[in-house]
Design a protein around this motif. Structure first.
Motif, PDB file in Angstrom:
ATOM      1  N   GLY A 193      -4.067  -2.562  -4.578  1.00 59.41           N
ATOM      2  CA  GLY A 193      -3.641  -3.868  -4.079  1.00 59.41           C
ATOM      3  C   GLY A 193      -2.785  -3.747  -2.829  1.00 59.41           C
ATOM      4  O   GLY A 193      -2.953  -4.503  -1.872  1.00 59.41           O
ATOM      5  N   ARG A 194      -1.897  -2.777  -2.827  1.00 58.01           N
ATOM      6  CA  ARG A 194      -1.048  -2.555  -1.648  1.00 58.01           C
ATOM      7  C   ARG A 194      -1.896  -2.171  -0.437  1.00 58.01           C
ATOM      8  O   ARG A 194      -1.662  -2.643   0.675  1.00 58.01           O
ATOM      9  CB  ARG A 194      -0.029  -1.463  -1.923  1.00 58.01           C
ATOM     10  N   ALA A 195      -2.862  -1.299  -0.661  1.00 55.81           N
ATOM     11  CA  ALA A 195      -3.727  -0.860   0.443  1.00 55.81           C
ATOM     12  C   ALA A 195      -4.529  -2.041   0.983  1.00 55.81           C
ATOM     13  O   ALA A 195      -4.681  -2.186   2.201  1.00 55.81           O
ATOM     14  CB  ALA A 195      -4.660   0.248  -0.030  1.00 55.81           C
ATOM     15  N   TRP A 196      -5.038  -2.893   0.080  1.00 60.84           N
ATOM     16  CA  TRP A 196      -5.798  -4.060   0.540  1.00 60.84           C
ATOM     17  C   TRP A 196      -4.907  -4.987   1.367  1.00 60.84           C
ATOM     18  O   TRP A 196      -5.296  -5.440   2.440  1.00 60.84           O
ATOM     19  CB  TRP A 196      -6.394  -4.831  -0.644  1.00 60.84           C
ATOM     20  N   ARG A 197      -3.705  -5.261   0.859  1.00 58.13           N
ATOM     21  CA  ARG A 197      -2.789  -6.148   1.590  1.00 58.13           C
ATOM     22  C   ARG A 197      -2.410  -5.573   2.951  1.00 58.13           C
ATOM     23  O   ARG A 197      -2.310  -6.302   3.933  1.00 58.13           O
ATOM     24  CB  ARG A 197      -1.548  -6.444   0.754  1.00 58.13           C
ATOM     25  N   ALA A 198      -2.223  -4.256   3.020  1.00 60.76           N
ATOM     26  CA  ALA A 198      -1.870  -3.623   4.289  1.00 60.76           C
ATOM     27  C   ALA A 198      -2.993  -3.758   5.316  1.00 60.76           C
ATOM     28  O   ALA A 198      -2.734  -3.893   6.508  1.00 60.76           O
ATOM     29  CB  ALA A 198      -1.538  -2.149   4.076  1.00 60.76           C
ATOM     30  N   GLY A 199      -4.229  -3.758   4.853  1.00 55.24           N
ATOM     31  CA  GLY A 199      -5.360  -3.857   5.762  1.00 55.24           C
ATOM     32  C   GLY A 199      -5.849  -5.268   6.016  1.00 55.24           C
ATOM     33  O   GLY A 199      -6.789  -5.471   6.786  1.00 55.24           O
ATOM     34  N   ASN A 200      -5.250  -6.268   5.362  1.00 52.46           N
ATOM     35  CA  ASN A 200      -5.725  -7.645   5.482  1.00 52.46           C
ATOM     36  C   ASN A 200      -4.591  -8.625   5.749  1.00 52.46           C
ATOM     37  O   ASN A 200      -4.551  -9.728   5.185  1.00 52.46           O
ATOM     38  CB  ASN A 200      -6.479  -8.048   4.209  1.00 52.46           C
ATOM     39  N   LYS A 201      -3.682  -8.243   6.604  1.00 49.61           N
ATOM     40  CA  LYS A 201      -2.510  -9.088   6.884  1.00 49.61           C
ATOM     41  C   LYS A 201      -2.893 -10.445   7.462  1.00 49.61           C
ATOM     42  O   LYS A 201      -2.278 -11.458   7.128  1.00 49.61           O
ATOM     43  CB  LYS A 201      -1.551  -8.360   7.814  1.00 49.61           C
ATOM     44  N   GLU A 202      -3.930 -10.496   8.321  1.00 50.98           N
ATOM     45  CA  GLU A 202      -4.320 -11.775   8.918  1.00 50.98           C
ATOM     46  C   GLU A 202      -4.900 -12.730   7.876  1.00 50.98           C
ATOM     47  O   GLU A 202      -4.667 -13.934   7.937  1.00 50.98           O
ATOM     48  CB  GLU A 202      -5.316 -11.568  10.073  1.00 50.98           C
ATOM     49  N   LYS A 203      -5.606 -12.196   6.885  1.00 52.73           N
ATOM     50  CA  LYS A 203      -6.142 -13.037   5.809  1.00 52.73           C
ATOM     51  C   LYS A 203      -4.995 -13.625   4.980  1.00 52.73           C
ATOM     52  O   LYS A 203      -5.001 -14.816   4.658  1.00 52.73           O
ATOM     53  CB  LYS A 203      -7.059 -12.233   4.887  1.00 52.73           C
ATOM     54  N   ILE A 204      -4.040 -12.782   4.637  1.00 51.56           N
ATOM     55  CA  ILE A 204      -2.907 -13.222   3.828  1.00 51.56           C
ATOM     56  C   ILE A 204      -2.109 -14.284   4.572  1.00 51.56           C
ATOM     57  O   ILE A 204      -1.726 -15.308   3.998  1.00 51.56           O
ATOM     58  CB  ILE A 204      -2.028 -12.015   3.440  1.00 51.56           C
ATOM     59  N   ARG A 205      -1.885 -14.069   5.868  1.00 53.90           N
ATOM     60  CA  ARG A 205      -1.154 -15.048   6.682  1.00 53.90           C
ATOM     61  C   ARG A 205      -1.886 -16.391   6.690  1.00 53.90           C
ATOM     62  O   ARG A 205      -1.267 -17.438   6.502  1.00 53.90           O
ATOM     63  CB  ARG A 205      -0.989 -14.537   8.116  1.00 53.90           C
ATOM     64  N   ALA A 206      -3.202 -16.366   6.875  1.00 50.68           N
ATOM     65  CA  ALA A 206      -3.984 -17.603   6.902  1.00 50.68           C
ATOM     66  C   ALA A 206      -3.905 -18.324   5.549  1.00 50.68           C
ATOM     67  O   ALA A 206      -3.770 -19.553   5.497  1.00 50.68           O
ATOM     68  CB  ALA A 206      -5.434 -17.307   7.260  1.00 50.68           C
ATOM     69  N   GLN A 207      -3.948 -17.584   4.466  1.00 51.74           N
ATOM     70  CA  GLN A 207      -3.835 -18.194   3.136  1.00 51.74           C
ATOM     71  C   GLN A 207      -2.469 -18.849   2.956  1.00 51.74           C
ATOM     72  O   GLN A 207      -2.375 -19.959   2.420  1.00 51.74           O
ATOM     73  CB  GLN A 207      -4.063 -17.134   2.048  1.00 51.74           C
ATOM     74  N   HIS A 208      -1.414 -18.179   3.414  1.00 52.31           N
ATOM     75  CA  HIS A 208      -0.064 -18.740   3.303  1.00 52.31           C
ATOM     76  C   HIS A 208       0.070 -20.027   4.111  1.00 52.31           C
ATOM     77  O   HIS A 208       0.690 -20.991   3.662  1.00 52.31           O
ATOM     78  CB  HIS A 208       0.995 -17.724   3.741  1.00 52.31           C
TER      79      HIS A 208
END
Length: 135
Positions: free
Chosen positions: A62-77
């Protein structure tokens, strides 16, 4: 003198399969994708069991996925914040099929986080699986 080959054992079969997977990673990846399609429920339960059996690996994954997908997480937020605070409203039905209730915000471009298509789960999966499918 006759040449006798040793019997094909389970161990030899397992070794052969391991070597084949290493030599053919793309074929193996495709095989696993097709298996998951045909056995969606088994795949889901298997993933749940794996996460229970290897919690440290699951956390690291999960940490590795989040580290590689910061733009997706930002858009979701940004979308979640807009729903909670700014009055962004989901339409009642999927914007692609118009049949099922929309539940998922699809971001065609993560640099424009509020430009979303509201899709039902099956349509969202389809849009990601087939890049030529548009909203």
């Amino acid at each position: 003198m006759t040449h006798i080959t040793p019997a094909w054992t389970k161990e030899k079969e397992a070794e052969y399969q391991r070597e084949w997977r290493l030599r053919n990673p793309e074929k193996q990846k495709e095989y696993r994708r097709r298996w998951r399609e045909r056995n969606a429920n088994k795949a889901r339960l298997s993933k749940i069991e794996w996460r229970k059996k290897y919690p440290e690996k699951a956390i690291e994954s999960g940490r590795a996925w989040r580290a590689g997908n910061k733009e997706k997480i930002r858009a979701q937020h940004v979308v979640n914040h807009a729903i909670e605070r700014s009055g962004l409203v989901k339409p009642g039905l999927c914007q692609r099929c118009g049949d099922k209730p929309s539940a998922v915000a699809h971001h065609p471009d993560y640099n424009r986080p509020l430009d979303v298509a509201w899709l039902c789960r099956p349509c969202h999966i389809l849009v990601h699986a087939l890049p030529e499918v548009k909203k």
